[in-house]
Enzyme design. Sequence first.
Site, PDB file in Angstrom:
ATOM      1  N   TYR A  69      16.892 -31.675  28.080  1.00 38.91           N
ATOM      2  CA  TYR A  69      16.288 -30.360  28.341  1.00 38.91           C
ATOM      3  C   TYR A  69      15.364 -30.466  29.548  1.00 38.91           C
ATOM      4  O   TYR A  69      14.319 -31.121  29.502  1.00 38.91           O
ATOM      5  CB  TYR A  69      15.502 -29.839  27.122  1.00 38.91           C
ATOM      6  CG  TYR A  69      16.324 -29.610  25.870  1.00 38.91           C
ATOM      7  CD1 TYR A  69      17.703 -29.438  25.921  1.00 38.91           C
ATOM      8  CD2 TYR A  69      15.722 -29.551  24.617  1.00 38.91           C
ATOM      9  CE1 TYR A  69      18.458 -29.237  24.765  1.00 38.91           C
ATOM     10  CE2 TYR A  69      16.461 -29.350  23.457  1.00 38.91           C
ATOM     11  CZ  TYR A  69      17.827 -29.202  23.548  1.00 38.91           C
ATOM     12  OH  TYR A  69      18.555 -29.000  22.394  1.00 38.91           O
ATOM     13  N   PHE A 119      20.092 -12.705  19.124  1.00 36.36           N
ATOM     14  CA  PHE A 119      20.849 -11.477  18.908  1.00 36.36           C
ATOM     15  C   PHE A 119      20.568 -10.866  17.527  1.00 36.36           C
ATOM     16  O   PHE A 119      20.452  -9.639  17.380  1.00 36.36           O
ATOM     17  CB  PHE A 119      22.367 -11.737  19.067  1.00 36.36           C
ATOM     18  CG  PHE A 119      23.166 -10.492  18.877  1.00 36.36           C
ATOM     19  CD1 PHE A 119      23.255  -9.564  19.896  1.00 36.36           C
ATOM     20  CD2 PHE A 119      23.770 -10.206  17.656  1.00 36.36           C
ATOM     21  CE1 PHE A 119      23.940  -8.370  19.704  1.00 36.36           C
ATOM     22  CE2 PHE A 119      24.451  -9.022  17.458  1.00 36.36           C
ATOM     23  CZ  PHE A 119      24.539  -8.108  18.487  1.00 36.36           C
TER      24      PHE A 119
HETATM   25  N1  NAP Z   1      21.645 -29.644  19.197  1.00 39.68           N
HETATM   26  C1  NAP Z   1      22.064 -28.830  20.124  1.00 39.68           C
HETATM   27  O1  NAP Z   1      23.073 -29.064  20.775  1.00 39.68           O
HETATM   28  C2  NAP Z   1      21.287 -27.580  20.395  1.00 39.68           C
HETATM   29  C3  NAP Z   1      21.864 -26.511  21.112  1.00 39.68           C
HETATM   30  C4  NAP Z   1      21.102 -25.358  21.321  1.00 39.68           C
HETATM   31  C5  NAP Z   1      19.801 -25.287  20.819  1.00 39.68           C
HETATM   32  N2  NAP Z   1      19.269 -26.357  20.152  1.00 39.68           N
HETATM   33  C6  NAP Z   1      17.895 -26.319  19.601  1.00 39.68           C
HETATM   34  O2  NAP Z   1      17.759 -25.133  18.811  1.00 39.68           O
HETATM   35  C7  NAP Z   1      16.653 -24.366  19.265  1.00 39.68           C
HETATM   36  C8  NAP Z   1      16.908 -22.874  19.094  1.00 39.68           C
HETATM   37  O3  NAP Z   1      18.170 -22.525  19.597  1.00 39.68           O
HETATM   38  P1  NAP Z   1      18.466 -21.395  20.677  1.00 39.68           P
HETATM   39  O4  NAP Z   1      17.327 -21.176  21.571  1.00 39.68           O
HETATM   40  O5  NAP Z   1      19.778 -21.756  21.268  1.00 39.68           O
HETATM   41  O6  NAP Z   1      18.737 -20.111  19.760  1.00 39.68           O
HETATM   42  P2  NAP Z   1      17.838 -19.135  18.837  1.00 39.68           P
HETATM   43  O7  NAP Z   1      16.655 -19.828  18.316  1.00 39.68           O
HETATM   44  O8  NAP Z   1      18.806 -18.509  17.896  1.00 39.68           O
HETATM   45  O9  NAP Z   1      17.413 -18.005  19.858  1.00 39.68           O
HETATM   46  C9  NAP Z   1      16.369 -18.129  20.773  1.00 39.68           C
HETATM   47  C10 NAP Z   1      16.244 -16.802  21.480  1.00 39.68           C
HETATM   48  O10 NAP Z   1      15.882 -15.821  20.525  1.00 39.68           O
HETATM   49  C11 NAP Z   1      14.796 -15.046  20.980  1.00 39.68           C
HETATM   50  N3  NAP Z   1      13.913 -14.855  19.811  1.00 39.68           N
HETATM   51  C12 NAP Z   1      13.264 -15.797  19.093  1.00 39.68           C
HETATM   52  N4  NAP Z   1      12.566 -15.246  18.088  1.00 39.68           N
HETATM   53  C13 NAP Z   1      12.775 -13.930  18.179  1.00 39.68           C
HETATM   54  C14 NAP Z   1      12.309 -12.819  17.437  1.00 39.68           C
HETATM   55  N5  NAP Z   1      11.509 -12.965  16.392  1.00 39.68           N
HETATM   56  N6  NAP Z   1      12.721 -11.576  17.816  1.00 39.68           N
HETATM   57  C15 NAP Z   1      13.538 -11.418  18.891  1.00 39.68           C
HETATM   58  N7  NAP Z   1      14.012 -12.427  19.634  1.00 39.68           N
HETATM   59  C16 NAP Z   1      13.625 -13.661  19.285  1.00 39.68           C
HETATM   60  C17 NAP Z   1      14.129 -15.850  22.065  1.00 39.68           C
HETATM   61  O11 NAP Z   1      13.686 -14.968  23.097  1.00 39.68           O
HETATM   62  P3  NAP Z   1      12.143 -14.932  23.546  1.00 39.68           P
HETATM   63  O12 NAP Z   1      11.863 -16.250  24.176  1.00 39.68           O
HETATM   64  O13 NAP Z   1      12.134 -13.793  24.508  1.00 39.68           O
HETATM   65  O14 NAP Z   1      11.369 -14.666  22.299  1.00 39.68           O
HETATM   66  C18 NAP Z   1      15.224 -16.760  22.585  1.00 39.68           C
HETATM   67  O15 NAP Z   1      15.845 -16.169  23.688  1.00 39.68           O
HETATM   68  C19 NAP Z   1      16.470 -24.777  20.723  1.00 39.68           C
HETATM   69  O16 NAP Z   1      15.155 -24.554  21.168  1.00 39.68           O
HETATM   70  C20 NAP Z   1      16.815 -26.254  20.683  1.00 39.68           C
HETATM   71  O17 NAP Z   1      15.680 -26.997  20.299  1.00 39.68           O
HETATM   72  C21 NAP Z   1      19.999 -27.482  19.932  1.00 39.68           C
END
Ligand code: NAP
Length: 323
Positions: free
Chosen positions: A56, A209
């Site tokens: 990252y 989403f």
């Molecule tokens: N192992 C892997 O390969 C892998 C892959 C992807 C991710 N990850 C890990 O998983 C974590 C989370 O995954 P992700 O970021 O892909 O997906 P996520 O947590 O499903 O979505 C994050 C997004 O949701 C928005 N969000 C968060 N809380 C919200 C709320 N209460 N209301 C509205 N929007 C909200 C955020 O926007 P704002 O910033 O504008 O709030 C951000 O754009 C990452 O940080 C990473 O550590 C791991």
Amino acid sequence: MQYKILGKDLKVSSIGMGCMGISHAYGKPLTKKEGIYLIHKALDYGYNFFDTAEVYGPYINEEIVGEALKNHHGKVVIATKFGVKLEDGSTGMPIANAKSDIIRKSIEGSLKRLQVDCIDLYYQHRIDPKIAPEEVASLMADLIKEGKISHWGISQVDEIYLRRANAICPVTAIQNRYSMMARDYEKLFPVLEELNIGFVAFSPMANGFLSGKYDKNTKFTTDDYRSKMPQFKADNIDKNKDLINLLASIAEEKKATLAQISMAWMINKKPYIVPIPGTRKAERLQENAKTSEIKLSKQEVKYIDEVLAKINMSEIFLGTKHD
Ligand SMILES: NC(=O)c1ccc[n+]([C@@H]2O[C@H](COP(=O)([O-])OP(=O)(O)OC[C@H]3O[C@@H](n4cnc5c(N)ncnc54)[C@H](OP(=O)(O)O)[C@@H]3O)[C@@H](O)[C@H]2O)c1
């Protein structure tokens, strides 16, 4: 905040903080100061589980997590990941590489950037088809003996790889994509139960989403990976209407938000599931943390599952079955 146990003994907040978005994949990175501020806010809201990865940034995300948490060792669980590089250095698709000498180099870098002597949870980020799980697991056993890591895990893992790896060195948690829009890895539940392995759910809100806060007018910059995700495309906003309506009706009944219900569904489903939502906004960190207090009964979870099985919904980023 409530807590859960991953594997035998890793005590983590039932909602973890996904730190990736601070400096990766969501457009212009936050500054170090902004990232540290967010992580400190998360501590205030009761999060003790922080997720980062070598790739990252690359590297800068681990540096921010390390700096933010340096005075909290022993009270927090820091998870990071090894074994991928990005095809063009900072963006693009991950390329797996699990050669022992590469992992050895990675661990030294991660320990330094995270400012710790021992990593609490060290995940293989992607399976390298050229390296046997036994070889990676045996290196993990060595790293545990050397005191460089205390637990290990695997991300985007399937049953065969998991069983072979776990037979050599017990796995504490997998970290796979899991949300109401990506339920394919439910097929691993019996294996996780048999082997006592936790499930850390990444992208638990289908990249935000499922919060219902995005519509046809939402625009993302091209360096924000949501700009390429099918669930945010205008046509699919209509296709996913029933799913958002389902969340809205339960949210109203429970006096909660859609984001909270989308994750309450999974934390109430199994005691070993821990979502790690990411956000750049302190108020959403707090909103997401409060999910931990929402109770859904077995019947309520079952009802949601039954509706999800029938409901029309779009593909999500890279589909529901792949990474
Ligand atoms: N192992 C892997 O390969 C892998 C892959 C992807 C991710 N990850 C890990 O998983 C974590 C989370 O995954 P992700 O970021 O892909 O997906 P996520 O947590 O499903 O979505 C994050 C997004 O949701 C928005 N969000 C968060 N809380 C919200 C709320 N209460 N209301 C509205 N929007 C909200 C955020 O926007 P704002 O910033 O504008 O709030 C951000 O754009 C990452 O940080 C990473 O550590 C791991």
